[in-house]
Design a protein around this motif. Sequence first.
Motif, PDB file in Angstrom:
ATOM      1  N   MET A  73       0.843  -1.176   0.000  1.00  0.00           N
ATOM      2  CA  MET A  73       0.000   0.000   0.000  1.00  0.00           C
ATOM      3  C   MET A  73       0.889   1.241   0.000  1.00  0.00           C
ATOM      4  O   MET A  73       2.005   1.196   0.468  1.00  0.00           O
ATOM      5  CB  MET A  73      -0.909  -0.003   1.209  1.00  0.00           C
ATOM      6  N   PRO A  74       0.365   2.360  -0.449  1.00  0.00           N
ATOM      7  CA  PRO A  74       1.176   3.566  -0.571  1.00  0.00           C
ATOM      8  C   PRO A  74       1.604   4.134   0.781  1.00  0.00           C
ATOM      9  O   PRO A  74       0.916   3.989   1.775  1.00  0.00           O
ATOM     10  CB  PRO A  74       0.261   4.538  -1.307  1.00  0.00           C
ATOM     11  N   ASP A  75       2.737   4.797   0.765  1.00  0.00           N
ATOM     12  CA  ASP A  75       3.281   5.397   1.976  1.00  0.00           C
ATOM     13  C   ASP A  75       2.518   6.611   2.492  1.00  0.00           C
ATOM     14  O   ASP A  75       2.572   6.881   3.672  1.00  0.00           O
ATOM     15  CB  ASP A  75       4.742   5.795   1.753  1.00  0.00           C
ATOM     16  N   PRO A  76       1.845   7.403   1.646  1.00  0.00           N
ATOM     17  CA  PRO A  76       1.261   8.655   2.121  1.00  0.00           C
ATOM     18  C   PRO A  76       0.076   8.515   3.067  1.00  0.00           C
ATOM     19  O   PRO A  76      -0.521   9.502   3.429  1.00  0.00           O
ATOM     20  CB  PRO A  76       0.813   9.378   0.848  1.00  0.00           C
ATOM     21  N   ILE A  77      -0.251   7.317   3.497  1.00  0.00           N
ATOM     22  CA  ILE A  77      -1.420   7.170   4.357  1.00  0.00           C
ATOM     23  C   ILE A  77      -1.270   7.892   5.689  1.00  0.00           C
ATOM     24  O   ILE A  77      -2.196   8.555   6.136  1.00  0.00           O
ATOM     25  CB  ILE A  77      -1.786   5.689   4.583  1.00  0.00           C
ATOM     26  N   ASN A  78      -0.125   7.755   6.338  1.00  0.00           N
ATOM     27  CA  ASN A  78       0.023   8.388   7.646  1.00  0.00           C
ATOM     28  C   ASN A  78      -0.138   9.903   7.557  1.00  0.00           C
ATOM     29  O   ASN A  78      -0.904  10.464   8.327  1.00  0.00           O
ATOM     30  CB  ASN A  78       1.342   7.984   8.294  1.00  0.00           C
ATOM     31  N   PRO A  79       0.531  10.595   6.623  1.00  0.00           N
ATOM     32  CA  PRO A  79       0.292  12.040   6.522  1.00  0.00           C
ATOM     33  C   PRO A  79      -1.153  12.369   6.147  1.00  0.00           C
ATOM     34  O   PRO A  79      -1.717  13.345   6.642  1.00  0.00           O
ATOM     35  CB  PRO A  79       1.255  12.499   5.427  1.00  0.00           C
ATOM     36  N   ALA A  80      -1.759  11.563   5.294  1.00  0.00           N
ATOM     37  CA  ALA A  80      -3.150  11.820   4.901  1.00  0.00           C
ATOM     38  C   ALA A  80      -4.084  11.657   6.098  1.00  0.00           C
ATOM     39  O   ALA A  80      -4.958  12.499   6.332  1.00  0.00           O
ATOM     40  CB  ALA A  80      -3.566  10.884   3.769  1.00  0.00           C
ATOM     41  N   LEU A  81      -3.905  10.598   6.866  1.00  0.00           N
ATOM     42  CA  LEU A  81      -4.740  10.396   8.052  1.00  0.00           C
ATOM     43  C   LEU A  81      -4.488  11.471   9.097  1.00  0.00           C
ATOM     44  O   LEU A  81      -5.427  11.933   9.758  1.00  0.00           O
ATOM     45  CB  LEU A  81      -4.485   9.016   8.656  1.00  0.00           C
ATOM     46  N   ALA A  82      -3.230  11.875   9.251  1.00  0.00           N
ATOM     47  CA  ALA A  82      -2.912  12.942  10.196  1.00  0.00           C
ATOM     48  C   ALA A  82      -3.596  14.246   9.778  1.00  0.00           C
ATOM     49  O   ALA A  82      -4.129  14.980  10.624  1.00  0.00           O
ATOM     50  CB  ALA A  82      -1.406  13.123  10.303  1.00  0.00           C
ATOM     51  N   ARG A  83      -3.611  14.528   8.473  1.00  0.00           N
ATOM     52  CA  ARG A  83      -4.259  15.746   7.991  1.00  0.00           C
ATOM     53  C   ARG A  83      -5.772  15.672   8.196  1.00  0.00           C
ATOM     54  O   ARG A  83      -6.400  16.645   8.620  1.00  0.00           O
ATOM     55  CB  ARG A  83      -3.943  15.983   6.518  1.00  0.00           C
ATOM     56  N   ILE A  84      -6.362  14.529   7.901  1.00  0.00           N
ATOM     57  CA  ILE A  84      -7.803  14.360   8.109  1.00  0.00           C
ATOM     58  C   ILE A  84      -8.146  14.581   9.577  1.00  0.00           C
ATOM     59  O   ILE A  84      -9.112  15.284   9.907  1.00  0.00           O
ATOM     60  CB  ILE A  84      -8.252  12.957   7.644  1.00  0.00           C
ATOM     61  N   THR A  85      -7.351  14.001  10.463  1.00  0.00           N
ATOM     62  CA  THR A  85      -7.596  14.140  11.899  1.00  0.00           C
ATOM     63  C   THR A  85      -7.432  15.590  12.342  1.00  0.00           C
ATOM     64  O   THR A  85      -8.258  16.106  13.101  1.00  0.00           O
ATOM     65  CB  THR A  85      -6.657  13.211  12.690  1.00  0.00           C
ATOM     66  N   ALA A  86      -6.391  16.258  11.860  1.00  0.00           N
ATOM     67  CA  ALA A  86      -6.179  17.664  12.210  1.00  0.00           C
ATOM     68  C   ALA A  86      -7.337  18.530  11.704  1.00  0.00           C
ATOM     69  O   ALA A  86      -7.811  19.427  12.418  1.00  0.00           O
ATOM     70  CB  ALA A  86      -4.853  18.150  11.638  1.00  0.00           C
ATOM     71  N   ASP A  87      -7.792  18.248  10.488  1.00  0.00           N
ATOM     72  CA  ASP A  87      -8.921  19.008   9.934  1.00  0.00           C
ATOM     73  C   ASP A  87     -10.199  18.760  10.746  1.00  0.00           C
ATOM     74  O   ASP A  87     -10.996  19.676  10.949  1.00  0.00           O
ATOM     75  CB  ASP A  87      -9.146  18.649   8.467  1.00  0.00           C
ATOM     76  N   ALA A  88     -10.390  17.529  11.218  1.00  0.00           N
ATOM     77  CA  ALA A  88     -11.555  17.220  12.049  1.00  0.00           C
ATOM     78  C   ALA A  88     -11.478  17.985  13.373  1.00  0.00           C
ATOM     79  O   ALA A  88     -12.487  18.536  13.833  1.00  0.00           O
ATOM     80  CB  ALA A  88     -11.658  15.718  12.303  1.00  0.00           C
ATOM     81  N   PHE A  89     -10.290  18.045  13.984  1.00  0.00           N
ATOM     82  CA  PHE A  89     -10.099  18.816  15.219  1.00  0.00           C
ATOM     83  C   PHE A  89     -10.417  20.288  14.978  1.00  0.00           C
ATOM     84  O   PHE A  89     -11.093  20.928  15.787  1.00  0.00           O
ATOM     85  CB  PHE A  89      -8.661  18.699  15.732  1.00  0.00           C
ATOM     86  N   THR A  90      -9.935  20.825  13.870  1.00  0.00           N
ATOM     87  CA  THR A  90     -10.160  22.234  13.553  1.00  0.00           C
ATOM     88  C   THR A  90     -11.646  22.518  13.375  1.00  0.00           C
ATOM     89  O   THR A  90     -12.162  23.515  13.892  1.00  0.00           O
ATOM     90  CB  THR A  90      -9.380  22.628  12.282  1.00  0.00           C
ATOM     91  N   LEU A  91     -12.333  21.656  12.652  1.00  0.00           N
ATOM     92  CA  LEU A  91     -13.767  21.841  12.439  1.00  0.00           C
ATOM     93  C   LEU A  91     -14.525  21.717  13.755  1.00  0.00           C
ATOM     94  O   LEU A  91     -15.415  22.532  14.051  1.00  0.00           O
ATOM     95  CB  LEU A  91     -14.283  20.834  11.401  1.00  0.00           C
ATOM     96  N   ARG A  92     -14.188  20.733  14.563  1.00  0.00           N
ATOM     97  CA  ARG A  92     -14.837  20.572  15.878  1.00  0.00           C
ATOM     98  C   ARG A  92     -14.638  21.812  16.732  1.00  0.00           C
ATOM     99  O   ARG A  92     -15.568  22.303  17.365  1.00  0.00           O
ATOM    100  CB  ARG A  92     -14.266  19.364  16.612  1.00  0.00           C
ATOM    101  N   ARG A  93     -13.406  22.305  16.750  1.00  0.00           N
ATOM    102  CA  ARG A  93     -13.092  23.495  17.546  1.00  0.00           C
ATOM    103  C   ARG A  93     -13.916  24.687  17.064  1.00  0.00           C
ATOM    104  O   ARG A  93     -14.468  25.441  17.869  1.00  0.00           O
ATOM    105  CB  ARG A  93     -11.599  23.809  17.457  1.00  0.00           C
ATOM    106  N   ALA A  94     -14.024  24.855  15.749  1.00  0.00           N
ATOM    107  CA  ALA A  94     -14.800  25.965  15.195  1.00  0.00           C
ATOM    108  C   ALA A  94     -16.278  25.839  15.561  1.00  0.00           C
ATOM    109  O   ALA A  94     -16.933  26.838  15.873  1.00  0.00           O
ATOM    110  CB  ALA A  94     -14.627  26.024  13.681  1.00  0.00           C
ATOM    111  N   LEU A  95     -16.802  24.626  15.534  1.00  0.00           N
ATOM    112  CA  LEU A  95     -18.209  24.430  15.875  1.00  0.00           C
ATOM    113  C   LEU A  95     -18.474  24.658  17.354  1.00  0.00           C
ATOM    114  O   LEU A  95     -19.560  25.118  17.729  1.00  0.00           O
ATOM    115  CB  LEU A  95     -18.658  23.021  15.471  1.00  0.00           C
ATOM    116  N   ARG A  96     -17.517  24.350  18.191  1.00  0.00           N
ATOM    117  CA  ARG A  96     -17.685  24.533  19.634  1.00  0.00           C
ATOM    118  C   ARG A  96     -17.406  25.966  20.076  1.00  0.00           C
ATOM    119  O   ARG A  96     -17.974  26.427  21.064  1.00  0.00           O
ATOM    120  CB  ARG A  96     -16.760  23.592  20.394  1.00  0.00           C
ATOM    121  N   ALA A  97     -16.531  26.653  19.362  1.00  0.00           N
ATOM    122  CA  ALA A  97     -16.068  27.970  19.797  1.00  0.00           C
ATOM    123  C   ALA A  97     -17.146  29.043  19.705  1.00  0.00           C
ATOM    124  O   ALA A  97     -17.295  29.850  20.603  1.00  0.00           O
ATOM    125  CB  ALA A  97     -14.848  28.393  18.987  1.00  0.00           C
ATOM    126  N   ARG A  98     -17.852  29.066  18.600  1.00  0.00           N
ATOM    127  CA  ARG A  98     -18.851  30.114  18.398  1.00  0.00           C
ATOM    128  C   ARG A  98     -20.116  29.504  17.813  1.00  0.00           C
ATOM    129  O   ARG A  98     -20.051  28.589  17.010  1.00  0.00           O
ATOM    130  CB  ARG A  98     -18.340  31.226  17.516  1.00  0.00           C
TER     131      ARG A  98
END
Length: 147
Positions: free
Chosen positions: A1-26
């Motif tokens: 399987m391709p190597d870019p999975i870890n960075p891709a999953l890390a980015r997806i997770t970071a984006d989910a955290f950012t969206l959650r934070r935005a929804l909770r903040a205001r």
Amino acid sequence: MPDPINPALARITADAFTLRRALRARPAEQAHTLAARITEAQQLAGTALRLFLDLAPHAAQSSPTDLLLLDRVAQIAKAAQDAGAELTAALARAVENRRRQADARSGRVVLVGPSPQQFIESAVDLLDRIPALYHAISRDRLISFIR
């Protein structure tokens, strides 16, 4: 399987955290803000689905490890899509509530059903699954099997 999975999953997770934070903040009950958050959830789901598409051909032998990884990536995509759907429901309810209030002849309007904020809270709960799934992939060392 391709190597870019870890960075891709890390980015997806970071984006989910950012969206959650935005929804909770205001409060995101303004139509414009909700539409922007829906777009973010859809982009998050799209990224997860593209990762799934990249991984699926490499799991041709369908080992249990490969299938578990595909299952968890699919669950991440579903959580993001479902969060987007909840946010869309919040948008529709917020606009409907505003319309009812504008159409009301008296000052009192009875609003029925879940509030936009309840839909938003449901979306946040769904987004909470994404980091948990990412950590499960890491914990089970599914990423190490990718190479």
